[in-house]
Design a protein around this motif. Structure first.
Motif, PDB file in Angstrom:
ATOM      1  N   PHE A  85     -58.702   3.796 105.522  1.00 43.68           N
ATOM      2  CA  PHE A  85     -59.773   2.925 105.048  1.00 43.68           C
ATOM      3  C   PHE A  85     -59.851   1.718 105.948  1.00 43.68           C
ATOM      4  N   GLY A  86     -61.053   1.271 106.233  1.00 49.17           N
ATOM      5  CA  GLY A  86     -61.231   0.053 107.009  1.00 49.17           C
ATOM      6  C   GLY A  86     -62.330  -0.788 106.412  1.00 49.17           C
ATOM      7  N   PHE A  87     -62.363  -2.029 106.824  1.00 48.95           N
ATOM      8  CA  PHE A  87     -63.341  -2.965 106.282  1.00 48.95           C
ATOM      9  C   PHE A  87     -64.047  -3.680 107.419  1.00 48.95           C
ATOM     10  N   SER A  88     -65.325  -3.879 107.228  1.00 45.65           N
ATOM     11  CA  SER A  88     -66.105  -4.614 108.211  1.00 45.65           C
ATOM     12  C   SER A  88     -65.856  -6.105 108.023  1.00 45.65           C
ATOM     13  N   PRO A  89     -66.250  -6.964 108.986  1.00 42.65           N
ATOM     14  CA  PRO A  89     -66.082  -8.401 108.816  1.00 42.65           C
ATOM     15  C   PRO A  89     -66.820  -8.953 107.589  1.00 42.65           C
ATOM     16  N   THR A  90     -67.808  -8.200 107.078  1.00 45.25           N
ATOM     17  CA  THR A  90     -68.516  -8.649 105.871  1.00 45.25           C
ATOM     18  C   THR A  90     -67.875  -8.113 104.597  1.00 45.25           C
ATOM     19  N   GLY A  91     -66.761  -7.357 104.735  1.00 44.47           N
ATOM     20  CA  GLY A  91     -66.050  -6.849 103.564  1.00 44.47           C
ATOM     21  C   GLY A  91     -66.514  -5.492 103.091  1.00 44.47           C
ATOM     22  N   GLU A  92     -67.376  -4.817 103.833  1.00 43.15           N
ATOM     23  CA  GLU A  92     -67.837  -3.486 103.443  1.00 43.15           C
ATOM     24  C   GLU A  92     -66.760  -2.457 103.748  1.00 43.15           C
ATOM     25  N   ALA A  93     -66.500  -1.540 102.810  1.00 43.77           N
ATOM     26  CA  ALA A  93     -65.453  -0.535 102.964  1.00 43.77           C
ATOM     27  C   ALA A  93     -65.997   0.712 103.644  1.00 43.77           C
ATOM     28  N   PHE A  94     -65.177   1.298 104.504  1.00 40.04           N
ATOM     29  CA  PHE A  94     -65.557   2.530 105.195  1.00 40.04           C
ATOM     30  C   PHE A  94     -64.424   3.551 105.087  1.00 40.04           C
ATOM     31  N   ASN A  95     -64.831   4.783 104.825  1.00 37.08           N
ATOM     32  CA  ASN A  95     -63.911   5.913 104.792  1.00 37.08           C
ATOM     33  C   ASN A  95     -63.701   6.401 106.220  1.00 37.08           C
ATOM     34  N   LEU A  96     -62.465   6.421 106.678  1.00 32.59           N
ATOM     35  CA  LEU A  96     -62.139   6.808 108.045  1.00 32.59           C
ATOM     36  C   LEU A  96     -61.389   8.136 108.046  1.00 32.59           C
ATOM     37  N   SER A  97     -61.212   8.702 109.214  1.00 32.16           N
ATOM     38  CA  SER A  97     -60.403   9.920 109.314  1.00 32.16           C
ATOM     39  C   SER A  97     -58.972   9.537 109.668  1.00 32.16           C
ATOM     40  N   MET A  98     -58.032  10.238 109.075  1.00 36.60           N
ATOM     41  CA  MET A  98     -56.623  10.004 109.374  1.00 36.60           C
ATOM     42  C   MET A  98     -56.350  10.146 110.866  1.00 36.60           C
TER      43      MET A  98
END
Length: 446
Positions: free
Chosen positions: A176-189
């Protein structure tokens, strides 16, 4: 109660000692597919990582959660969508990914909190630290497909991770990662693990996956595994493979392994979670159990240098003790180390031989031909012999000879012929031990 047999345990333990020394203080990024957890392998896997941790290896664990997300989606009656080998993360899928990540974090922390006596986890006290170490960006729209909350790694907080591992903790990173605005993104392992290994300049990146490794024949997934791939060969293979869709596709993990290797990660491994102890075997045995991708082939056949004296001594000592080799004076080996040829793999000497020339007789003695028991029957002895023959020819010698009491047939099969000890050059004949009654074998060099 299980019995420990010294005649097998002690040689085995000595054989892994060079790897223990080599890995101490190094950083390993270990990435596990969610299938490992779903298959019930997490408890024993945690024990294996506890052993690595106890050996002074700095560990960063990246977990996947594909089957766990699928399970959450099924419970909600929602259908998964994939494109370009990635999940399309709509709001429902994002919720499911967050729930799966929480579940995985709980299970991993529980696994590393074990302290049962008589297990590798006893007295381990491994602290698991996780956090917002990843800054992400959206995949966006590809070929008309809006990936919504699916992201890619923008930046890894390498300094934060280093501080945690220097403190002695195991760092757990969720995809999981987050943008500078706090939006969450599903990433690949796979992307997270490669990016973390690159940012940390890790010595190893190990993918523990549902595949055995990279098959020698990509068209036949059941073919034997290529245990070591040079980066150049991995690039060529990847260029000729179709774009991966499933994790079982040959290019799926290979693409990330190549990326990590190209950006300075020394060794990238793809090993199966189905093999118990695969991470340990891959890290502490000569051939491992999966595929290793390196910038250059780790095995080299070369002339020895002063730095190899310790490795040569460690290799030949057991054979001197059992009488296979004549005991040599240590100062003599140090003086003559330039006459030795060695086979080195991953910093460990696995074979050696010396060539002592007798120019006046146009011949030379090959002595101390030794191959580690761990890699015998793999052709290393013959490779060393050929290199010694090349060195002898370059020196203008017309033959080479050996003195042996136990390995005569090996040399006879490779073109040597038995001669009387009186054949020896005068300088060597004066040092011949008549009590030992060594056989003298000669090979003419064409």
């Amino acid at each position: 109660m299980s019995l420990v047999f010294p005649h097998t345990f002690v040689p085995w333990f000595r054989s892994v000692a060079p790897y223990i020394h080599a890995h101490r203080g190094k950083t390993f990024v270990v990435a596990i597919a969610g299938e490992l957890v779903a298959a019930g392998k997490l408890p024993t896997f945690a024990q294996d990582l506890a052993i690595l941790h106890a050996m002074g290896i700095k560990l960063v664990l990246v977990h996947g959660f594909r089957p766990q997300v699928e399970e959450q989606l099924a419970l909600k009656g929602h259908v998964s969508r994939f494109s370009h080998g990635m999940r399309v993360t709509d709001p429902v899928a994002l919720d499911c990914a967050q729930e799966a990540a929480g579940q995985m974090r709980y299970e991993i922390e529980a696994a590393f909190s074990q302290g049962l006596p008589n297990t590798p986890m006893a007295h381990s006290q491994i602290r698991v630290i996780s956090g917002n170490f990843i800054t992400a960006r959206p995949v966006g729209i590809l070929d008309g497909v809006d990936f919504q909350h699916t992201g890619l790694v923008r930046k890894i907080d390498a300094a934060g991770i280093r501080r945690a591992v220097e403190f002695g903790a195991l760092v757990m990173v969720s995809p999981f990662g987050f943008s500078p605005t706090g939006e969450a993104f599903n990433l690949s392992m796979e992307d997270v693990a490669a990016s973390a290994a690159i940012a940390l300049q890790a010595e190893k990146l190990i993918y523990v996956t549902e595949v055995k490794g990279i098959p020698l024949d990509p068209a036949d997934p059941d073919s034997e595994i290529d245990t070591e791939l040079a980066l150049a060969d991995a690039r060529k293979l990847l260029a000729n493979l179709p774009n991966p869709i499933q994790p079982t596709d040959t290019a799926f993990y290979l693409q990330h392994a190549v990326k990590a290797s190209e950006h300075g990660v020394e060794r990238v491994h793809i090993v199966p979670y189905s093999v118990d102890g695969s991470v340990l075997m891959e890290s502490f045995t000569h051939d491992g159990v999966g595929t290793m991708i390196v910038d250059e082939k780790l095995e080299s056949l070369r002339e020895a240098t002063a730095d190899d004296i310790g490795g040569v001594l460690q290799l030949i000592e057991p054979f001197e003790r059992n009488g296979t080799l004549v005991k040599r004076d240590r100062t003599e080996i140090e003086r003559d180390i330039g006459l030795y040829t060695v086979i080195e793999h991953d910093g460990v000497i696995f074979g050696c031989a010396a060539l002592y020339p007798y120019p006046e007789a146009r011949t030379g003695e090959m002595s101390a031909l030794t191959v580690s028991p761990n890699v015998q029957s793999q052709g290393d002895g013959e490779r060393i012999l050929k290199r010694v023959e090349q060195r002898a020819k370059s020196a203008g010698l017309e033959s080479i000879f050996v003195l042996t009491t136990q390995t005569m047939h090996w040399f006879l099969k490779r073109g040597f012929a038995q001669v009387d000890p009186d054949w020896l050059p005068d300088a060597r004949k004066r040092k011949y031990n008549w009590d030992r009654r060594s056989q003298v074998l000669v090979k003419k060099l064409s």
